[in-house]
Design a protein around this motif. Structure first.
Motif, PDB file in Angstrom:
ATOM      1  N   MET A  42       0.843  -1.178   0.000  1.00 49.23           N
ATOM      2  CA  MET A  42       0.000   0.000   0.000  1.00 49.23           C
ATOM      3  C   MET A  42       0.886   1.239   0.000  1.00 49.23           C
ATOM      4  SD  MET A  42      -2.739   1.488   2.804  1.00 49.23           S
ATOM      5  CE  MET A  42      -3.202  -0.105   3.322  1.00 49.23           C
ATOM      6  N   VAL A  43       0.538   2.187  -0.842  1.00 45.14           N
ATOM      7  CA  VAL A  43       1.238   3.471  -0.891  1.00 45.14           C
ATOM      8  C   VAL A  43       0.214   4.580  -0.702  1.00 45.14           C
ATOM      9  CG1 VAL A  43       3.172   2.691  -2.324  1.00 45.14           C
ATOM     10  CG2 VAL A  43       1.100   3.502  -3.437  1.00 45.14           C
ATOM     11  N   LYS A  44       0.646   5.668  -0.076  1.00 50.07           N
ATOM     12  CA  LYS A  44      -0.273   6.794   0.143  1.00 50.07           C
ATOM     13  C   LYS A  44       0.480   8.105   0.077  1.00 50.07           C
ATOM     14  CE  LYS A  44      -1.588   5.227   4.371  1.00 50.07           C
ATOM     15  NZ  LYS A  44      -2.224   5.270   5.685  1.00 50.07           N
ATOM     16  N   LYS A  45      -0.269   9.149  -0.238  1.00 54.66           N
ATOM     17  CA  LYS A  45       0.324  10.477  -0.392  1.00 54.66           C
ATOM     18  C   LYS A  45      -0.726  11.528  -0.072  1.00 54.66           C
ATOM     19  CE  LYS A  45       3.406  13.335  -2.355  1.00 54.66           C
ATOM     20  NZ  LYS A  45       4.770  13.331  -2.668  1.00 54.66           N
ATOM     21  N   GLU A  46      -0.340  12.521   0.737  1.00 54.73           N
ATOM     22  CA  GLU A  46      -1.256  13.627   1.016  1.00 54.73           C
ATOM     23  C   GLU A  46      -1.145  14.650  -0.109  1.00 54.73           C
ATOM     24  OE1 GLU A  46      -2.405  15.471   5.020  1.00 54.73           O
ATOM     25  OE2 GLU A  46      -0.886  16.830   4.219  1.00 54.73           O
ATOM     26  N   ILE A  47      -2.295  15.121  -0.570  1.00 55.00           N
ATOM     27  CA  ILE A  47      -2.371  16.056  -1.692  1.00 55.00           C
ATOM     28  C   ILE A  47      -3.338  17.175  -1.322  1.00 55.00           C
ATOM     29  CG2 ILE A  47      -3.061  16.294  -4.113  1.00 55.00           C
ATOM     30  CD1 ILE A  47      -2.463  13.256  -4.370  1.00 55.00           C
ATOM     31  N   VAL A  48      -3.016  18.388  -1.747  1.00 51.67           N
ATOM     32  CA  VAL A  48      -3.930  19.515  -1.582  1.00 51.67           C
ATOM     33  C   VAL A  48      -4.553  19.798  -2.951  1.00 51.67           C
ATOM     34  CG1 VAL A  48      -4.159  21.949  -0.974  1.00 51.67           C
ATOM     35  CG2 VAL A  48      -2.583  20.498   0.308  1.00 51.67           C
ATOM     36  N   ILE A  49      -5.877  19.874  -2.989  1.00 49.15           N
ATOM     37  CA  ILE A  49      -6.596  20.140  -4.234  1.00 49.15           C
ATOM     38  C   ILE A  49      -6.584  21.649  -4.478  1.00 49.15           C
ATOM     39  CG2 ILE A  49      -8.803  19.950  -5.442  1.00 49.15           C
ATOM     40  CD1 ILE A  49      -7.391  17.256  -4.880  1.00 49.15           C
ATOM     41  N   ASN A  50      -5.986  22.073  -5.592  1.00 44.96           N
ATOM     42  CA  ASN A  50      -5.813  23.501  -5.857  1.00 44.96           C
ATOM     43  C   ASN A  50      -6.651  24.044  -7.007  1.00 44.96           C
ATOM     44  OD1 ASN A  50      -3.930  24.165  -3.816  1.00 44.96           O
ATOM     45  ND2 ASN A  50      -2.355  23.090  -4.972  1.00 44.96           N
ATOM     46  N   ASN A  51      -7.336  23.164  -7.753  1.00 45.33           N
ATOM     47  CA  ASN A  51      -8.121  23.711  -8.857  1.00 45.33           C
ATOM     48  C   ASN A  51      -9.363  24.430  -8.328  1.00 45.33           C
ATOM     49  OD1 ASN A  51      -9.119  21.004  -8.276  1.00 45.33           O
ATOM     50  ND2 ASN A  51     -10.536  21.399  -9.945  1.00 45.33           N
ATOM     51  N   ILE A  52      -9.944  25.275  -9.130  1.00 39.28           N
ATOM     52  CA  ILE A  52     -11.017  26.191  -8.724  1.00 39.28           C
ATOM     53  C   ILE A  52     -12.226  25.473  -8.130  1.00 39.28           C
ATOM     54  CG2 ILE A  52     -12.676  27.896  -9.589  1.00 39.28           C
ATOM     55  CD1 ILE A  52     -10.468  28.666 -11.655  1.00 39.28           C
ATOM     56  N   SER A  53     -12.715  24.437  -8.788  1.00 35.08           N
ATOM     57  CA  SER A  53     -13.961  23.815  -8.324  1.00 35.08           C
ATOM     58  C   SER A  53     -13.779  22.493  -7.594  1.00 35.08           C
ATOM     59  CB  SER A  53     -14.922  23.639  -9.500  1.00 35.08           C
ATOM     60  OG  SER A  53     -14.309  22.931 -10.541  1.00 35.08           O
ATOM     61  N   GLY A  54     -12.543  22.169  -7.211  1.00 32.48           N
ATOM     62  CA  GLY A  54     -12.320  20.928  -6.479  1.00 32.48           C
ATOM     63  C   GLY A  54     -12.683  19.727  -7.326  1.00 32.48           C
ATOM     64  N   LEU A  55     -13.212  18.693  -6.674  1.00 30.51           N
ATOM     65  CA  LEU A  55     -13.648  17.505  -7.405  1.00 30.51           C
ATOM     66  C   LEU A  55     -15.169  17.509  -7.507  1.00 30.51           C
ATOM     67  CD1 LEU A  55     -11.371  14.526  -6.250  1.00 30.51           C
ATOM     68  CD2 LEU A  55     -11.561  15.519  -8.509  1.00 30.51           C
ATOM     69  N   GLU A  56     -15.703  18.468  -8.252  1.00 25.21           N
ATOM     70  CA  GLU A  56     -17.143  18.491  -8.526  1.00 25.21           C
ATOM     71  C   GLU A  56     -17.449  17.407  -9.553  1.00 25.21           C
ATOM     72  OE1 GLU A  56     -16.504  19.859 -12.395  1.00 25.21           O
ATOM     73  OE2 GLU A  56     -18.545  19.831 -11.666  1.00 25.21           O
ATOM     74  N   SER A  57     -18.701  17.207  -9.885  1.00 23.88           N
ATOM     75  CA  SER A  57     -19.132  16.017 -10.625  1.00 23.88           C
ATOM     76  C   SER A  57     -18.381  15.734 -11.931  1.00 23.88           C
ATOM     77  CB  SER A  57     -20.634  16.058 -10.880  1.00 23.88           C
ATOM     78  OG  SER A  57     -20.989  17.210 -11.588  1.00 23.88           O
ATOM     79  N   LYS A  58     -18.222  16.717 -12.789  1.00 28.17           N
ATOM     80  CA  LYS A  58     -17.555  16.467 -14.073  1.00 28.17           C
ATOM     81  C   LYS A  58     -16.087  16.092 -13.867  1.00 28.17           C
ATOM     82  CE  LYS A  58     -16.392  18.579 -18.495  1.00 28.17           C
ATOM     83  NZ  LYS A  58     -16.366  19.794 -19.276  1.00 28.17           N
ATOM     84  N   MET A  65     -14.037  12.462 -14.521  1.00 27.24           N
ATOM     85  CA  MET A  65     -12.787  12.347 -15.285  1.00 27.24           C
ATOM     86  C   MET A  65     -11.709  11.665 -14.448  1.00 27.24           C
ATOM     87  SD  MET A  65     -13.026  16.069 -17.221  1.00 27.24           S
ATOM     88  CE  MET A  65     -11.292  16.304 -17.228  1.00 27.24           C
ATOM     89  N   PHE A  66     -11.636  11.996 -13.152  1.00 29.89           N
ATOM     90  CA  PHE A  66     -10.675  11.362 -12.256  1.00 29.89           C
ATOM     91  C   PHE A  66     -10.976   9.860 -12.138  1.00 29.89           C
ATOM     92  CE2 PHE A  66      -9.340   9.872  -8.100  1.00 29.89           C
ATOM     93  CZ  PHE A  66      -7.996  10.221  -8.118  1.00 29.89           C
ATOM     94  N   ILE A  67     -12.243   9.507 -12.029  1.00 31.47           N
ATOM     95  CA  ILE A  67     -12.644   8.107 -11.906  1.00 31.47           C
ATOM     96  C   ILE A  67     -12.243   7.323 -13.154  1.00 31.47           C
ATOM     97  CG2 ILE A  67     -14.678   6.585 -11.874  1.00 31.47           C
ATOM     98  CD1 ILE A  67     -15.940   8.811 -10.031  1.00 31.47           C
ATOM     99  N   GLN A  68     -12.421   7.908 -14.328  1.00 36.52           N
ATOM    100  CA  GLN A  68     -11.994   7.235 -15.562  1.00 36.52           C
ATOM    101  C   GLN A  68     -10.509   6.927 -15.512  1.00 36.52           C
ATOM    102  OE1 GLN A  68     -13.267   9.885 -18.715  1.00 36.52           O
ATOM    103  NE2 GLN A  68     -15.039   8.587 -19.154  1.00 36.52           N
ATOM    104  N   LYS A  69      -9.725   7.884 -15.043  1.00 36.18           N
ATOM    105  CA  LYS A  69      -8.280   7.692 -14.941  1.00 36.18           C
ATOM    106  C   LYS A  69      -7.948   6.607 -13.907  1.00 36.18           C
ATOM    107  CE  LYS A  69      -4.454  10.653 -15.862  1.00 36.18           C
ATOM    108  NZ  LYS A  69      -4.328  10.075 -17.163  1.00 36.18           N
ATOM    109  N   GLU A  74      -1.690  11.315  -8.697  1.00 38.06           N
ATOM    110  CA  GLU A  74      -1.160  12.496  -7.992  1.00 38.06           C
ATOM    111  C   GLU A  74      -0.829  13.601  -8.996  1.00 38.06           C
ATOM    112  OE1 GLU A  74       2.651  13.940  -5.305  1.00 38.06           O
ATOM    113  OE2 GLU A  74       2.606  11.904  -6.094  1.00 38.06           O
ATOM    114  N   ASN A  75      -0.147  13.237 -10.075  1.00 36.00           N
ATOM    115  CA  ASN A  75       0.202  14.221 -11.108  1.00 36.00           C
ATOM    116  C   ASN A  75      -1.046  14.804 -11.753  1.00 36.00           C
ATOM    117  OD1 ASN A  75       2.958  13.941 -10.721  1.00 36.00           O
ATOM    118  ND2 ASN A  75       3.151  12.315 -12.236  1.00 36.00           N
ATOM    119  N   TYR A  76      -2.051  13.987 -11.961  1.00 33.96           N
ATOM    120  CA  TYR A  76      -3.303  14.454 -12.556  1.00 33.96           C
ATOM    121  C   TYR A  76      -3.981  15.465 -11.636  1.00 33.96           C
ATOM    122  CZ  TYR A  76      -7.817  14.313 -14.887  1.00 33.96           C
ATOM    123  OH  TYR A  76      -8.977  14.665 -15.542  1.00 33.96           O
TER     124      TYR A  76
END
Length: 89
Positions: free
Chosen positions: A1-17, A21-25, A78-80
């Protein structure tokens, strides 16, 4: 198991659209992928699970991958997330 803390910096966070897209990846990997926010944890391949976490701009999340391609999955996802998911940051 690997884990990494990430801060979400995009404007709308992980809203539905963007969550979709993240789920597809994430679904491209055999590993199980989880996202933790605070005390809550959701399957990163589940739209309802991700949306239930309410991940907005500035949210700190823990990205967790477990399985045969866990390192590759964690690095790519993480890069995405760091790229701003196609939005301006």
């Amino acid at each position: 198991m690997v884990k990494k803390e990430i801060v979400i910096n995009n404007i709308s966070g992980l809203e539905s659209k963007l969550a979709a897209m993240f789920i597809q990846k994430a679904s491209n990997y055999k590993s199980t992928v989880w996202i933790e926010k605070g005390e809550r944890k959701a399957n990163a391949k589940s739209l309802l699970g991700l949306l239930s976490l309410g991940i907005g701009k500035g949210s700190k999340i823990m990205l967790i991958a477990e399985g045969e391609d866990e390192v590759e999955a964690l690095d790519d996802l993480e890069n995405y997330l760091a790229s701003g998911l196609g939005e301006s940051v």
